[in-house]
Design a protein around this motif. Structure first.
Motif, PDB file in Angstrom:
ATOM      1  N   ARG A 297      -0.763   5.822   8.043  1.00  0.00           N
ATOM      2  CA  ARG A 297      -1.766   5.831   6.979  1.00  0.00           C
ATOM      3  C   ARG A 297      -1.742   4.533   6.164  1.00  0.00           C
ATOM      4  NH1 ARG A 297      -3.996  10.562   5.928  1.00  0.00           N
ATOM      5  NH2 ARG A 297      -4.396  10.051   3.731  1.00  0.00           N
ATOM      6  N   ILE A 298      -0.904   3.595   6.570  1.00  0.00           N
ATOM      7  CA  ILE A 298      -0.728   2.358   5.813  1.00  0.00           C
ATOM      8  C   ILE A 298      -0.997   1.161   6.714  1.00  0.00           C
ATOM      9  CG2 ILE A 298       0.867   0.989   4.411  1.00  0.00           C
ATOM     10  CD1 ILE A 298       2.522   3.548   3.984  1.00  0.00           C
ATOM     11  N   GLU A 299      -1.789   0.212   6.220  1.00  0.00           N
ATOM     12  CA  GLU A 299      -1.978  -1.066   6.898  1.00  0.00           C
ATOM     13  C   GLU A 299      -1.041  -2.078   6.229  1.00  0.00           C
ATOM     14  OE1 GLU A 299      -3.674  -1.053   9.456  1.00  0.00           O
ATOM     15  OE2 GLU A 299      -5.209   0.483   9.258  1.00  0.00           O
ATOM     16  N   PHE A 300      -0.133  -2.642   6.999  1.00  0.00           N
ATOM     17  CA  PHE A 300       0.841  -3.589   6.458  1.00  0.00           C
ATOM     18  C   PHE A 300       0.339  -5.010   6.704  1.00  0.00           C
ATOM     19  CE2 PHE A 300       3.129   0.298   7.395  1.00  0.00           C
ATOM     20  CZ  PHE A 300       3.882   0.481   6.254  1.00  0.00           C
ATOM     21  N   VAL A 301       0.141  -5.753   5.642  1.00  0.00           N
ATOM     22  CA  VAL A 301      -0.426  -7.098   5.726  1.00  0.00           C
ATOM     23  C   VAL A 301       0.582  -8.111   5.187  1.00  0.00           C
ATOM     24  CG1 VAL A 301      -2.308  -8.621   5.036  1.00  0.00           C
ATOM     25  CG2 VAL A 301      -2.750  -6.177   5.437  1.00  0.00           C
ATOM     26  N   HIS A 302       0.984  -9.042   6.046  1.00  0.00           N
ATOM     27  CA  HIS A 302       1.894 -10.109   5.639  1.00  0.00           C
ATOM     28  C   HIS A 302       1.060 -11.251   5.075  1.00  0.00           C
ATOM     29  CE1 HIS A 302       4.813 -13.537   6.950  1.00  0.00           C
ATOM     30  NE2 HIS A 302       4.963 -13.225   5.672  1.00  0.00           N
ATOM     31  N   GLY A 303       1.134 -11.455   3.781  1.00  0.00           N
ATOM     32  CA  GLY A 303       0.346 -12.514   3.172  1.00  0.00           C
ATOM     33  C   GLY A 303       0.501 -12.525   1.662  1.00  0.00           C
ATOM     34  N   ASP A 304      -0.215 -13.447   1.043  1.00  0.00           N
ATOM     35  CA  ASP A 304      -0.197 -13.655  -0.404  1.00  0.00           C
ATOM     36  C   ASP A 304      -1.371 -12.894  -1.014  1.00  0.00           C
ATOM     37  OD1 ASP A 304      -0.422 -14.598  -3.001  1.00  0.00           O
ATOM     38  OD2 ASP A 304      -0.062 -16.692  -2.475  1.00  0.00           O
ATOM     39  N   PHE A 305      -1.083 -11.939  -1.893  1.00  0.00           N
ATOM     40  CA  PHE A 305      -2.159 -11.144  -2.494  1.00  0.00           C
ATOM     41  C   PHE A 305      -3.208 -12.014  -3.157  1.00  0.00           C
ATOM     42  CE2 PHE A 305      -3.679  -9.329  -6.564  1.00  0.00           C
ATOM     43  CZ  PHE A 305      -4.603  -8.432  -6.035  1.00  0.00           C
ATOM     44  N   LEU A 306      -2.785 -13.039  -3.894  1.00  0.00           N
ATOM     45  CA  LEU A 306      -3.760 -13.872  -4.600  1.00  0.00           C
ATOM     46  C   LEU A 306      -4.677 -14.607  -3.631  1.00  0.00           C
ATOM     47  CD1 LEU A 306      -1.555 -15.302  -7.485  1.00  0.00           C
ATOM     48  CD2 LEU A 306      -3.344 -13.558  -7.641  1.00  0.00           C
ATOM     49  N   ALA A 307      -4.157 -14.954  -2.452  1.00  0.00           N
ATOM     50  CA  ALA A 307      -4.997 -15.608  -1.443  1.00  0.00           C
ATOM     51  C   ALA A 307      -5.921 -14.619  -0.760  1.00  0.00           C
ATOM     52  CB  ALA A 307      -4.116 -16.309  -0.411  1.00  0.00           C
ATOM     53  N   LEU A 308      -5.453 -13.385  -0.592  1.00  0.00           N
ATOM     54  CA  LEU A 308      -6.241 -12.369   0.112  1.00  0.00           C
ATOM     55  C   LEU A 308      -7.219 -11.633  -0.794  1.00  0.00           C
ATOM     56  CD1 LEU A 308      -3.371 -10.776   2.226  1.00  0.00           C
ATOM     57  CD2 LEU A 308      -5.144 -12.327   3.049  1.00  0.00           C
ATOM     58  N   ALA A 309      -6.973 -11.625  -2.088  1.00  0.00           N
ATOM     59  CA  ALA A 309      -7.748 -10.813  -3.025  1.00  0.00           C
ATOM     60  C   ALA A 309      -9.257 -11.009  -2.937  1.00  0.00           C
ATOM     61  CB  ALA A 309      -7.252 -11.058  -4.453  1.00  0.00           C
ATOM     62  N   PRO A 310      -9.761 -12.253  -2.777  1.00  0.00           N
ATOM     63  CA  PRO A 310     -11.224 -12.405  -2.721  1.00  0.00           C
ATOM     64  C   PRO A 310     -11.884 -11.643  -1.576  1.00  0.00           C
ATOM     65  CG  PRO A 310     -10.171 -14.515  -3.144  1.00  0.00           C
ATOM     66  CD  PRO A 310      -9.073 -13.563  -2.788  1.00  0.00           C
ATOM     67  N   ARG A 311     -11.118 -11.282  -0.534  1.00  0.00           N
ATOM     68  CA  ARG A 311     -11.680 -10.556   0.597  1.00  0.00           C
ATOM     69  C   ARG A 311     -11.415  -9.053   0.517  1.00  0.00           C
ATOM     70  NH1 ARG A 311      -9.900 -15.471   2.588  1.00  0.00           N
ATOM     71  NH2 ARG A 311     -11.406 -16.624   3.842  1.00  0.00           N
ATOM     72  N   LEU A 312     -10.706  -8.625  -0.501  1.00  0.00           N
ATOM     73  CA  LEU A 312     -10.360  -7.210  -0.630  1.00  0.00           C
ATOM     74  C   LEU A 312     -11.438  -6.439  -1.373  1.00  0.00           C
ATOM     75  CD1 LEU A 312      -6.605  -7.492  -1.673  1.00  0.00           C
ATOM     76  CD2 LEU A 312      -7.451  -6.463   0.431  1.00  0.00           C
ATOM     77  N   ARG A 313     -11.659  -5.189  -0.937  1.00  0.00           N
ATOM     78  CA  ARG A 313     -12.504  -4.247  -1.657  1.00  0.00           C
ATOM     79  C   ARG A 313     -11.803  -2.904  -1.615  1.00  0.00           C
ATOM     80  NH1 ARG A 313     -13.905  -8.324  -2.989  1.00  0.00           N
ATOM     81  NH2 ARG A 313     -15.981  -9.270  -3.125  1.00  0.00           N
ATOM     82  N   ALA A 314     -11.507  -2.361  -2.770  1.00  0.00           N
ATOM     83  CA  ALA A 314     -10.759  -1.112  -2.830  1.00  0.00           C
ATOM     84  C   ALA A 314     -11.194  -0.324  -4.055  1.00  0.00           C
ATOM     85  CB  ALA A 314      -9.257  -1.396  -2.883  1.00  0.00           C
ATOM     86  N   ASP A 315     -10.689   0.897  -4.162  1.00  0.00           N
ATOM     87  CA  ASP A 315     -10.935   1.715  -5.352  1.00  0.00           C
ATOM     88  C   ASP A 315      -9.933   1.393  -6.452  1.00  0.00           C
ATOM     89  OD1 ASP A 315     -13.065   3.420  -4.200  1.00  0.00           O
ATOM     90  OD2 ASP A 315     -11.461   4.130  -2.898  1.00  0.00           O
ATOM     91  N   VAL A 316      -8.681   1.146  -6.044  1.00  0.00           N
ATOM     92  CA  VAL A 316      -7.600   0.855  -6.997  1.00  0.00           C
ATOM     93  C   VAL A 316      -6.715  -0.240  -6.409  1.00  0.00           C
ATOM     94  CG1 VAL A 316      -5.554   1.761  -8.179  1.00  0.00           C
ATOM     95  CG2 VAL A 316      -7.567   3.236  -7.876  1.00  0.00           C
ATOM     96  N   VAL A 317      -6.277  -1.150  -7.247  1.00  0.00           N
ATOM     97  CA  VAL A 317      -5.229  -2.105  -6.868  1.00  0.00           C
ATOM     98  C   VAL A 317      -4.012  -1.805  -7.736  1.00  0.00           C
ATOM     99  CG1 VAL A 317      -4.494  -4.500  -6.792  1.00  0.00           C
ATOM    100  CG2 VAL A 317      -6.826  -3.904  -6.115  1.00  0.00           C
ATOM    101  N   PHE A 318      -2.889  -1.565  -7.078  1.00  0.00           N
ATOM    102  CA  PHE A 318      -1.634  -1.330  -7.784  1.00  0.00           C
ATOM    103  C   PHE A 318      -0.846  -2.623  -7.825  1.00  0.00           C
ATOM    104  CE2 PHE A 318       2.958  -0.314  -7.495  1.00  0.00           C
ATOM    105  CZ  PHE A 318       3.110   0.266  -8.749  1.00  0.00           C
TER     106      PHE A 318
END
Length: 268
Positions: free
Chosen positions: A156-177
Motif C-alpha cells: 500500500r506504500i510507494e517508496f520513492v528515493h529522492g529529495d522531497f523539495l525537488a519532487l514536491a512540484p510534481r506531487l498532488r495529494a490530499d495531505v502531506v505529512f
C-alpha cells in the motif's frame, strides 16, 4: 495520558468508479515521480528494491541505551524483525502517536515527505488509500520498506528515493505529512526550537510552503519546545487554518502537531 483534540470524522467512502479513477491518477503520478527522482541529485533506485541493512543496536552506546528500553513503544512488532539505523532510534514517531496522526490524516493519498524508517508511513497505510513515502537516504528507505513488510502493508506504500523539495512540484495529494530532522537529540536542550534555523540545514518554512503547494492540508510533526507563535505566524502568512495539538505520552509531552488546513467538510 493523551491531551489531544477529537479526530476529524472519516472521509465518506467513494463509489467504485471514482476510486478506480483515483488509483489510475495515483499510478500516473508515481510514474512521473520515478522519472523525476532519477534525474534529481539522488541516484535512481534500482529496478529491484535494495535489501535493508542490518538493524543498529543502541545498546552499544551508553547515551542511546534508553531507546532500546522504548523499542516496543516505537514499534509494537519490533520483535518480529523491525530494523532501524542509529538515527531511526531517536527520530521515529512512537507507534501510538503515529496511529493517532494517521487517523487525523485519513484520506485517499498521503505523502510522507521524510519517511525515515517508516513508522508513520506504516500507520498511514492503515487509514489511507495510498501512501507515497519519500526519503533522501536509500538505506533508510530500504529499512522503511522492510518494516512495512513486517506489518504487512508494503503493497500500500510507494517508496520513492529522492529529495522531497525537488519532487514536491510534481506531487498532488490530499495531505502531506512533514517530519523533517530536528538536528538530533540535542534539540531538547534549546530553550525554543526555531523551525527556520534548527532543522538540520533545512528551512522549515520552505518545507511547509512546498507541502501546501502539493496538497490542501499539511500535518507538521514538531518538537515540544517549538516556537508556537512562529508556527502561527507561518499559517497567517499563507492564510491557512491552523490547529496546534500537544501530544503527551506516558505523562510527558512528546511533540506538537501543527495541522494546516484540515477544515471539516472540505473534501465531501
Amino acid at each position: 495520558a493523551w491531551h489531544v483534540s477529537e479526530p476529524l470524522p472519516p472521509r465518506p467512502l467513494r463509489e467504485d468508479a471514482a476510486l478506480a479513477d483515483t488509483k489510475r491518477a495515483l499510478a500516473r503520478q508515481f510514474e512521473a515521480l520515478e522519472a523525476s527522482s532519477s534525474s534529481a541529485d539522488a541516484p535512481p533506485s534500482a529496478d529491484a528494491p535494495p535489501s535493508a541493512p542490518p538493524s543498529w543496536d543502541p545498546r552499544q552506546e551508553a547515551a542511546m541505551e534508553k531507546y532500546w528500553v522504548q523499542r516496543l513503544m516505537l514499534f509494537s512488532r519490533f520483535s518480529d524483525g523491525v530494523r532501524m539505523d542509529r538515527e531511526g532510534w531517536f527520530s521515529v514517531t512512537p507507534e501510538v502517536l503515529a496511529a493517532h496522526i494517521a487517523e487525523r490524516c485519513r484520506c485517499d493519498v498521503v505523502v510522507d515527505a521524510f519517511a525515515g524508517v517508516g513508522g508513520n508511513a506504516i500507520q498511514f497505510a492503515f487509514t489511507c488509500e495510498r501512501v507515497i513515502a519519500i526519503d533522501l537516504d536509500a538505506d533508510r528507505l530500504a529499512l522503511a520498506r522492510h518494516n512495512a513488510q513486517v506489518y504487512g502493508v508494503a503493497d500500500r506504500i510507494e517508496f520513492v528515493h529522492g529529495d522531497f523539495l525537488a519532487l514536491a512540484p510534481r506531487l498532488r495529494a490530499d495531505v502531506v505529512f512533514l517530519s523533517p530532522p530536528w538536528g538530533g537529540p540535542e534539540y531538547a536542550d534549546a530553550d525554543a526550537f526555531d523551525i527556520d534555523t534548527m532543522m538540520g540545514g533545512l528551512d522549515g518554512t520552505a518545507v511547509l510552503h512546498a507541502a501546501l503547494a502539493a496538497a490542501p492540508n499539511a500535518a507538521y510533526y514538531l518538537p515540544r519546545n517549538v516556537r508556537r507563535g512562529q508556527v502561527a505566524a507561518r499559517a497567517r502568512a499563507v492564510d491557512c487554518p491552523l490547529e496546534l495539538e500537544r501530544c503527551f505520552l506516558n505523562g510527558h509531552e512528546k511533540a506538537v502537531m501543527a495541522y494546516f488546513g484540515f477544515e471539516e467538510g472540505e473534501e465531501e
